[in-house]
Motif scaffolding. Structure first.
Motif, PDB file in Angstrom:
ATOM      1  N   THR A  34      21.567   4.829-122.013  1.00 13.86           N
ATOM      2  CA  THR A  34      22.770   4.916-122.838  1.00 13.86           C
ATOM      3  C   THR A  34      24.014   4.625-122.008  1.00 13.86           C
ATOM      4  OG1 THR A  34      21.699   6.541-124.286  1.00 13.86           O
ATOM      5  CG2 THR A  34      24.097   6.413-124.393  1.00 13.86           C
ATOM      6  N   VAL A  35      24.058   5.147-120.792  1.00 16.44           N
ATOM      7  CA  VAL A  35      25.209   4.908-119.916  1.00 16.44           C
ATOM      8  C   VAL A  35      25.276   3.430-119.521  1.00 16.44           C
ATOM      9  CG1 VAL A  35      26.178   5.419-117.624  1.00 16.44           C
ATOM     10  CG2 VAL A  35      25.414   7.285-119.116  1.00 16.44           C
ATOM     11  N   ALA A  36      24.126   2.821-119.276  1.00 18.29           N
ATOM     12  CA  ALA A  36      24.112   1.403-118.900  1.00 18.29           C
ATOM     13  C   ALA A  36      24.562   0.514-120.059  1.00 18.29           C
ATOM     14  CB  ALA A  36      22.717   1.000-118.432  1.00 18.29           C
ATOM     15  N   TYR A  37      24.198   0.880-121.271  1.00 14.84           N
ATOM     16  CA  TYR A  37      24.508   0.084-122.470  1.00 14.84           C
ATOM     17  C   TYR A  37      24.966   0.997-123.598  1.00 14.84           C
ATOM     18  CZ  TYR A  37      21.824  -3.410-119.925  1.00 14.84           C
ATOM     19  OH  TYR A  37      21.370  -4.276-118.964  1.00 14.84           O
ATOM     20  N   PRO A  38      26.113   1.645-123.474  1.00 16.24           N
ATOM     21  CA  PRO A  38      26.507   2.651-124.470  1.00 16.24           C
ATOM     22  C   PRO A  38      26.669   2.108-125.883  1.00 16.24           C
ATOM     23  CG  PRO A  38      28.318   2.212-122.941  1.00 16.24           C
ATOM     24  CD  PRO A  38      27.107   1.511-122.411  1.00 16.24           C
TER      25      PRO A  38
END
Length: 183
Positions: A95-99
């Motif tokens: 999620t942090v890499a591709y929020p």
């Protein structure tokens, strides 16, 4: 799932990587298959050979996310609460890499329903870990709903208040929520 190998598998992975990156940068609605093709170094027709529609490509990306979560869980050879923490740690890293993309993928999956729904698969993985801690299936169902709600609420909070996504901070907050829900 059958593991693909060779040139077709490499092409498919390249298309999916390009799509993931472009969907995150430009948004799903603002990304055409021609953009994905250019970024992946293939023709537009090649993209269509692998994915007939944006919906099909999104489904593949969701499926890949579930496979990644299953793999993270399997590699850690843990279960119960520790397994649930590992599942959410991986989910949060993605999620942090591709929020924007992960949020959109989960929204799409929730709204589409269906038997092979990625969100249901994630919930089933969580339930399996909860059942290890309790033979009560209704306990596992209730706690799964609460845990998924905590994840969605946490991610929505970050989006709503435009808080920078920091994996370690979100993991720590999610771990507190897991402890609150299942002890």
């Amino acid at each position: 799932m059958e593991i693909e190998s060779g040139k077709k598998a490499v092409t498919r992975r390249n298309i999916m990587r390009a799509a993931r990156r472009l969907y995150e940068e430009k948004g799903i609605d603002n990304t055409a298959f021609s953009d994905i093709a250019r970024s992946a170094g293939v023709s537009r027709s090649t993209v269509f050979n692998y994915f007939a529609s944006t919906s099909e490509l999104l489904t593949a990306l969701c499926g890949e996310e579930v496979e990644d979560l299953e793999e993270a869980y399997s590699q850690n050879k843990c279960g119960g609460k520790e397994g649930i923490i590992k599942i959410f740690d991986k989910f949060i890293e993605d999620t942090v890499a591709y929020p924007q993309l992960v949020t959109q993928l989960m929204h799409t999956a929730v709204m589409s329903g269906g038997e092979n729904n990625p969100v249901k698969m994630i919930e089933d993985l969580i339930k399996r870990n909860l059942i290890k801690d309790s033979s009560d299936n209704s306990f596992a169902e209730e706690k799964t709903i609460l845990l998924m709600g905590a994840y969605y609420g946490l991610i929505n909070h970050y989006h709503l208040y435009e808080i920078p996504f920091d994996a370690e901070k979100i993991k720590a907050e999610m771990k507190k929520m897991i402890n609150s829900v299942i002890g």
